[in-house]
Motif scaffolding. Structure first.
Motif, PDB file in Angstrom:
ATOM      1  N   LEU A 189     -82.494 130.010 102.874  1.00 40.32           N
ATOM      2  CA  LEU A 189     -83.631 129.942 101.961  1.00 40.32           C
ATOM      3  C   LEU A 189     -83.352 129.135 100.705  1.00 40.32           C
ATOM      4  O   LEU A 189     -84.255 128.494 100.157  1.00 40.32           O
ATOM      5  CB  LEU A 189     -84.081 131.359 101.565  1.00 40.32           C
ATOM      6  N   ASN A 202     -91.817 135.228 105.445  1.00 40.14           N
ATOM      7  CA  ASN A 202     -90.485 135.448 104.915  1.00 40.14           C
ATOM      8  C   ASN A 202     -90.114 136.927 104.986  1.00 40.14           C
ATOM      9  O   ASN A 202     -90.601 137.751 104.211  1.00 40.14           O
ATOM     10  CB  ASN A 202     -90.376 134.987 103.465  1.00 40.14           C
ATOM     11  N   LEU A 247     -88.502 128.666  99.051  1.00 36.09           N
ATOM     12  CA  LEU A 247     -89.383 128.683 100.215  1.00 36.09           C
ATOM     13  C   LEU A 247     -90.854 128.607  99.790  1.00 36.09           C
ATOM     14  O   LEU A 247     -91.647 127.862 100.384  1.00 36.09           O
ATOM     15  CB  LEU A 247     -89.134 129.944 101.041  1.00 36.09           C
TER      16      LEU A 247
END
Length: 307
Positions: free
Chosen positions: A53, A73, A104
């Motif tokens: 990430l 996520n 992200l």
């Protein structure tokens, strides 16, 4: 072909539903694994992200390879065996829970993608405005008030920053429970293995009911902060009583208070009730926590005459 109207013309055909393709982070985690299983069962194409990430380039490569319509996520650091790990691994916790999540979100925003982010509701604790047993839950717009653990601090920090990303759907999960009573991450499995437990009513998340709802939220392109728990609260003892009645009639347990608990843990734990008005308005079929526990967890696993 559209239906005929009174003037003889035809209604325009409905717009085709765009094909879904999910990119999921957290393949080796509990929620990430369950999410992939749900997609497979429902015939939704998906791929697991391979990038870390905090590595922007690897996230870009994942998106290029998968061409997703939505990103989920379910990665991050919660600590093993529990959140006390985060107290002594602060840099690692920040890297995953803050830097990684923000990276992200930023990459997804640049690609015009909605990010469904499984966050936590363990950023509140009962207070004067939301007393224990009052039924007054914390709302989505309330400011986190629990700073007892470093894990919760990082989660509250990143939630505040994510408010600036209009493409992010933040789901506040709490004390997750599933029908898989063998999973060590399952809240029920945890407390059945403890020597002693506290007995405090809390908001909790039944994954069997709520994970499918998170997929529907992606389909609807919902964003913003959502309290992602079942309505109402349930206490440790109430859950263990259900476990005894449905699973193991010989099961017994002992309680202790917060002061005694504090002697065997490093960081304090969050206890709270989250308001479910917003989620219930969007999904009126959502069951209360006790109804959901019985329907999705205890009845499918029943080993006694309770059935």
């Amino acid at each position: 072909m559209g239906a005929a109207t009174t003037n003889g013309s035809a209604d325009p055909a409905p717009a085709p539903v765009p094909a879904l393709k999910f990119l999921i982070y957290g393949r080796t985690g509990w929620i990430g694994g369950l999410l992939g299983g749900l997609c497979a069962a429902r015939g939704i194409p998906f791929a697991y992200g391979a990038g870390r990430l905090e590595s922007r380039a690897s996230l870009e490569a994942d998106i290029d390879a998968a061409s997703p319509t939505h990103v989920f996520n379910a990665a991050g650091v919660t600590g093993r065996p529990n959140v006390d790990w985060c107290e002594t691994h602060r840099a690692e916790t920040i890297r995953a829970n803050v830097v990684g999540t923000l990276t992200l979100a930023d990459v997804c925003r640049g690609r015009g993608l909605v990010l469904i982010n499984y966050a936590t509701g363990c950023i509140f604790e009962y207070d004067e405005g939301h007393p224990l047993g009052s039924g007054l839950g914390f709302k989505e717009e309330d400011t986190p008030n629990f700073v007892g653990s470093f894990y919760s601090k990082t989660k509250a920090m990143v939630e505040e920053l994510l408010k600036n990303y209009e493409n992010v759907c933040t789901l506040r999960v709490r004390m997750p429970i599933s029908s898989d009573l063998s999973n060590p991450r399952n809240f029920i499995t945890k407390i059945t293995r403890y020597d002693k437990v506290v007995n405090i009513p809390n908001s909790m998340t039944i994954l069997d009911e709520l994970l499918p709802i998170s997929i529907e939220m992606a389909k609807r392109n919902l964003t913003g902060i959502w309290n992602f728990t079942n309505p109402g609260v349930v206490s440790h003892n109430e859950i263990l009583e259900m476990y005894r009645d449905y699973i193991d009639p010989s099961f017994s347990w002992k309680n202790f208070n917060l002061e005694e608990q504090a002697k065997v843990i490093v960081a304090p734990r969050s206890n709270n009730e989250l308001d479910q008005t917003k989620l219930k308005r969007e999904f009126p079929e959502l069951l209360s926590i006790k109804e959901s526990l019985i329907k999705y967890v205890f009845e499918p696993n029943c080993k006694t005459s309770k059935a």
